[in-house]
Design an enzyme around this catalytic site. Structure first.
Site, PDB file in Angstrom:
ATOM      1  N   GLN A 250     -14.900  30.560  23.135  1.00  0.00           N
ATOM      2  CA  GLN A 250     -14.414  31.611  24.132  1.00  0.00           C
ATOM      3  C   GLN A 250     -12.774  31.522  24.111  1.00  0.00           C
ATOM      4  O   GLN A 250     -12.224  32.684  24.165  1.00  0.00           O
ATOM      5  CB  GLN A 250     -14.882  31.206  25.585  1.00  0.00           C
ATOM      6  CG  GLN A 250     -16.171  31.483  25.871  1.00  0.00           C
ATOM      7  CD  GLN A 250     -16.661  31.146  26.961  1.00  0.00           C
ATOM      8  OE1 GLN A 250     -16.227  29.950  27.622  1.00  0.00           O
ATOM      9  NE2 GLN A 250     -17.769  31.769  27.674  1.00  0.00           N
TER      10      GLN A 250
ATOM     11  N   VAL B 276     -12.498  30.062  30.830  1.00  0.00           N
ATOM     12  CA  VAL B 276     -12.965  30.194  29.557  1.00  0.00           C
ATOM     13  C   VAL B 276     -13.400  28.617  29.511  1.00  0.00           C
ATOM     14  O   VAL B 276     -12.567  27.643  30.060  1.00  0.00           O
ATOM     15  CB  VAL B 276     -11.937  30.559  28.420  1.00  0.00           C
ATOM     16  CG1 VAL B 276     -12.001  31.887  28.394  1.00  0.00           C
ATOM     17  CG2 VAL B 276     -10.859  29.872  28.427  1.00  0.00           C
ATOM     18  N   SER B 277     -14.569  28.409  28.765  1.00  0.00           N
ATOM     19  CA  SER B 277     -14.797  26.950  28.838  1.00  0.00           C
ATOM     20  C   SER B 277     -14.896  26.435  27.401  1.00  0.00           C
ATOM     21  O   SER B 277     -14.847  25.195  26.926  1.00  0.00           O
ATOM     22  CB  SER B 277     -15.950  26.567  29.390  1.00  0.00           C
ATOM     23  OG  SER B 277     -17.381  27.335  28.791  1.00  0.00           O
ATOM     24  N   SER B 278     -15.209  27.188  26.254  1.00  0.00           N
ATOM     25  CA  SER B 278     -15.574  26.553  25.004  1.00  0.00           C
ATOM     26  C   SER B 278     -14.647  26.963  24.071  1.00  0.00           C
ATOM     27  O   SER B 278     -13.760  27.927  24.409  1.00  0.00           O
ATOM     28  CB  SER B 278     -17.090  27.311  24.471  1.00  0.00           C
ATOM     29  OG  SER B 278     -16.790  28.476  24.107  1.00  0.00           O
TER      30      SER B 278
END
Length: 85
Positions: A15, A10-12
């Site tokens: 997310q 996950v990056s954001s």
């Protein structure tokens, strides 16, 4: 026995809130179990907070190393964009 590994990323912030690493791993484990695959704990690779545009990520690097050593036959992830964009 199929030698498979799991990869989740996950990056954001969105997310992290809605599609957590834990929920991805749970889904991937369920799929692996349905296929009759066992996933050793050391073959669960996660990158939390890493963009898909960065190809150098700690867990992805370890996954690549294991694949290069021919330890892993399959990589299971929710979507190809979890690996790279």
């Amino acid at each position: 026995m199929i030698h498979a590994a799991l990869y989740a990323r996950v990056s954001s912030t969105r997310q992290k809130q809605h599609e957590t690493i834990d929920s991805q791993i749970a889904c991937l484990h369920e799929h692996a179990q349905e296929q009759g695959w066992e996933i050793p704990a050391e073959w669960v690779f996660t990158d939390d907070g890493w963009s898909g545009s960065a190809l150098v990520r700690p867990a992805l690097e370890r996954l690549r190393d294991a694949c290069a050593q021919r330890l892993i036959e399959r990589v299971v992830c929710l979507s190809p964009d979890r690996l790279a964009r």
